[in-house]
Design an enzyme around this catalytic site. Structure first.
Site, PDB file in Angstrom:
ATOM      1  N   ASP A   1      21.344  57.830 -30.517  1.00 46.46           N
ATOM      2  CA  ASP A   1      20.175  57.015 -30.205  1.00 46.46           C
ATOM      3  C   ASP A   1      19.914  57.155 -28.700  1.00 46.46           C
ATOM      4  O   ASP A   1      20.715  57.736 -27.946  1.00 46.46           O
ATOM      5  CB  ASP A   1      20.379  55.550 -30.624  1.00 46.46           C
ATOM      6  CG  ASP A   1      19.030  54.842 -30.817  1.00 46.46           C
ATOM      7  OD1 ASP A   1      18.003  55.368 -30.328  1.00 46.46           O
ATOM      8  OD2 ASP A   1      18.982  53.767 -31.439  1.00 46.46           O
TER       9      ASP A   1
HETATM   10  C1  BGC Z   1      15.713  53.119 -31.199  1.00 40.46           C
HETATM   11  C2  BGC Z   1      15.629  54.157 -32.291  1.00 40.46           C
HETATM   12  C3  BGC Z   1      14.481  55.091 -32.025  1.00 40.46           C
HETATM   13  C4  BGC Z   1      14.650  55.697 -30.666  1.00 40.46           C
HETATM   14  C5  BGC Z   1      13.568  56.705 -30.302  1.00 40.46           C
HETATM   15  C6  BGC Z   1      15.665  53.725 -29.811  1.00 40.46           C
HETATM   16  O1  BGC Z   1      15.543  52.739 -28.844  1.00 40.46           O
HETATM   17  O2  BGC Z   1      16.889  52.362 -31.370  1.00 40.46           O
HETATM   18  O3  BGC Z   1      15.496  53.544 -33.538  1.00 40.46           O
HETATM   19  O4  BGC Z   1      14.399  56.060 -33.030  1.00 40.46           O
HETATM   20  O5  BGC Z   1      14.646  54.668 -29.689  1.00 40.46           O
HETATM   21  O6  BGC Z   1      12.372  56.119 -30.059  1.00 40.46           O
END
Ligand code: BGC
Length: 709
Positions: A252
């Site tokens: 993530d």
């Molecule tokens: C979130 C994810 C997301 C990623 C990309 C993160 O802050 O937890 O779910 O896919 O950002 O945007």
């Protein structure tokens, strides 16, 4: 490929590095100074879209990349690209896997036409705590229902493998157990036994992996004491070995670097080593891989080998997406314009909104509302396009039809007042006064209450899950008029609706219903559509009951319905509230009335390799056609470990014409009886089981059977 080129494939950056200012940013931006050469080798980018834009960036990239390996474009397409469907928690309330598959396929078609290759969806995290803002991205609290819907999302996004130009690759996230942060606080500690994890949380991810999702995303949280992104046991043993996942594991946003803050790495280099050793293939936005892997590989052959392994997986993903044959996957501005916001997608969005809305209360059949009646439509939420909900990056709130506009197409005698505001500097007394004056003149009050999109989603944990005070105060005043009140609730999370329930004659939970949501609300209010949604997450009486979920374990001192329990204080209960939720899992009313009778079993005893079939008669005892969801639960009465008081094992949506009836069946095999034992293995064992059936988790009929080897 050179080592540098291989490492490039493992780094993901946001669109702004390519000069794209429309890209979505959901985490801290890095101050990492990326060189031109590194930029030319980076393997993937997130948050860029639009056919022309993607063509331009890909073209330039390919001229700069020595081996002409295409970039892969990833983004969060969570509930639609431009056509926004109801939020996933609402889709969960449809209990309709086929519908969810269609929604995912339509989202994929729009995203693919706009140049996106991979979506960061579905979120397979099981959720039980409405204080956590991201419950909106889950389909709810039940392993079985969530598992089915996670599979539908993956099937809909990906279609058949290899992925064609109308589909995108799916990312199962957030591995693992991100949906259980302590106190519902975002990014907080997750601590649960491995037994509980395997029993309730893991099966949902497993279903999505079995559906052949091409990517998995690591979660921010710790599990079994170690941050997921560097958690060897979780990733190598459980995900790769036991679940057999062979696709790309992406971190993530900044999660690799965050291992430093967690206190399990000294610096980015140590964090990068832990992440790649645990099996993380792509570093999203922490630059630990880009900044450290080359140096680490110079002295560590294992890391060198792992870089090869991860780079191969990324290249395989690009191959499965067809990027080597056509780096643009057939996109063009013309095609995009045709696919995006097509009539077909808007109609599907309406159907999805209709099926996901939940009728929570309908005293004396006040709904549907006769179109002859004069209506006071009250609530600022009725006059805004803020119906899309969080994670609708490309959805356009400014062109989304409002509830007020949609209702005006059906109800001719309709007058509107804001009644309250989301802006604390507005004059509350004045707004309230005008709303009450209007309500006095009309036959029926339709009160639209709720939250804004930013009050759910990532980074929006809440400790108070009631409607805003200004909205509750106004409802209290309106109720004093003693006119029929229908309250429509727009929300991305379960709320404490205790007061709303007391003061309203009818309550319709509309969630964040998406682009076609206002029309769906109107059709339900007018009776053109009969509501059929059922909650996939429990609604508590108050925040103090949280976490609350139907499939809890029994204690040694459970509360029963026996009258003697009333005076016994030494039971597992509260002194200031009942244990029951306000609205249980699986609950939702219809304008029709359904009855159940004649629960039968083909046999009372069965053995290994055999099955028994349960049957029950469902009748629509009303004068209109309606759809309900019949729910079958099992309770294992005695086992090696404690078992939930009931677990959903099967369900069916049943449409019945007025006065008609039908027999519904459930074939039970040992699979439905299996559970995780104390040694962490799954099997089923002999004993008595209760079978329970009903139209919600508060079941109506039950019987007992014996499984004997
Ligand atoms: C979130 C994810 C997301 C990623 C990309 C993160 O802050 O937890 O779910 O896919 O950002 O945007």
């Amino acid at each position: 490929m050179t080592l540098e080129e291989k490492i490039g494939q493992l780094q993901q950056i946001s669109g702004d590095f390519f000069g794209d200012d429309g890209s979505s940013v959901t985490g801290p931006l890095s101050s990492y100074q990326i060189s031109k050469k590194q930029l030319n080798n980076v393997g993937s980018v997130l948050g860029i879209s639009g056919a022309d834009n993607v063509i331009k960036i890909q073209k330039e990239y390919l001229t700069n990349n020595r081996l002409h390996i295409p970039l892969v474009f990833m983004a969060d397409i969570i509930h639609g690209y431009k056509t926004i469907f109801p939020i996933p928690l609402a889709l969960g309330a449809s209990w309709n896997p086929e519908l969810v598959k269609k929604v995912a396929a339509a989202s994929a078609a729009e995203a693919a036409a706009a140049g996106i290759d991979v979506t960061f969806s579905p979120m397979a995290d099981l959720v039980r705590d409405p204080r956590w803002g991201r419950v909106m991205e889950s389909t709810g609290e039940d392993p079985y229902l969530n598992g089915m819907l996670a599979e539908s999302f993956v099937d809909g996004y990906q279609g058949e493998l290899p992925i064609d130009q109308t589909h995108v690759a799916a990312t199962v996230k957030h591995f693992a157990a991100y949906g259980a942060p302590e106190a519902g606080r975002e990014y907080n500690t997750v601590d649960m036994s491995e037994w509980r994890f395997r029993e309730q949380y893991l099966p949902v991810y497993q279903k999505a992996v079995e559906a052949k999702a091409l990517l998995v995303m690591t979660s921010f949280n710790i599990l079994f004491g170690v941050p997921a992104t560097g958690n060897n046991h979780l990733m190598r043993q459980i995900l790769r070995k036991e679940l057999g996942f062979s696709g790309v594991l992406i971190s993530d946003w900044n999660a690799i670097n965050e291992m430093i803050d967690h206190g399990v790495a000294n610096d980015a280099s140590q964090a990068a080593a832990k992440a790649i050793k645990a099996g993380t293939d792509i570093d999203m936005m922490s630059f630990a891989f880009l900044g450290s892997l080359e140096k680490l590989a110079a002295t560590n052959v294992e890391i060198k080998r792992l870089i090869d392994e991860s780079a191969t997986r990324v290249l395989q993903l690009k191959e499965t997406l067809g990027l080597f044959e056509d780096p643009y996957r057939g996109i063009s501005a013309e095609k995009e314009a045709k696919v995006v916001l097509s009539k077909k997608h808007l109609d599907l969005a309406k159907k999805a909104a209709e099926e996901s809305m939940v009728l929570l209360k309908n005293r004396q059949h006040i709904l549907p509302v006769n179109s002859e009646k004069s209506i006071a439509l009250i609530g600022a939420k009725a006059d805004t396009g803020d119906l899309l909900g969080n994670w609708s990056w490309k959805g356009d709130v400014s062109t989304t039809q409002t509830i007020r506009a949609a209702m005006a197409t059906h109800f001719s005698n309709l007058a509107f007042e804001n009644g309250y505001s989301f802006d604390p500097s507005d004059n509350e007394t004045d707004l309230k006064k005008k709303a009450i004056a209007l309500a006095k003149k009309q036959d029926v009050i339709i009160y639209v209450a709720g939250l804004t999109a930013s009050q759910s989603g990532e980074a929006s944990s809440m400790t108070d899950i009631r409607l805003p005070k200004m909205q509750l105060d106004l409802l209290t005043e309106l109720a004093k008029l003693r006119k029929p009140i229908v309250t429509i609730v727009i929300t991305g999370r379960p709320l404490d609706l205790t007061v709303v329930d007391q003061l309203s004659d009818a309550v319709l939970l509309a969630w964040f219903p998406g682009t076609s949501g206002a029309a769906a609300i109107t059709d339900i209010l007018s009776g053109l559509v009969n509501p059929s949604g059922k909650l996939s997450m429990t609604f508590p009486r108050s925040v103090g009951q949280v976490p609350i979920y139907y499939n809890h374990y029994n204690t040694g001192r459970p509360v029963t319905t026996s009258p003697s329990d009333k005076d016994n204080i030494y039971l597992s209960k509260y002194i200031d509230s009942s244990n029951d939720p306000l609205y249980p899992f699986g609950f939702g009313l219809s304008y029709a009335n359904f009855t159940l009778k004649g629960l039968k079993l083909s046999n009372k005893v069965f053995g290994a390799g055999e099955t028994i079939t349960a049957s029950v008669n469902v009748k629509n005892d009303s004068k209109i056609t309606g759809t309900t969801t019949l729910q079958w639960y099992i309770h294992d009465l005695t086992a090696d470990v404690v078992r939930p008081i009931k677990e959903l094992k099967h369900f069916q949506r049943i449409q019945l014409a007025a006065g008609s009836e039908k027999t519904a069946y459930f074939k039970i095999s040992t699979q439905e009886l299996s559970y995780i034992h104390s040694d962490l293995t799954r099997s089923s064992d002999e004993g008595f089981f209760n079978l329970l059936v009903g139209f919600s988790s508060e079941t109506q009929l039950e019987t007992t059977f014996l499984f004997k080897n």
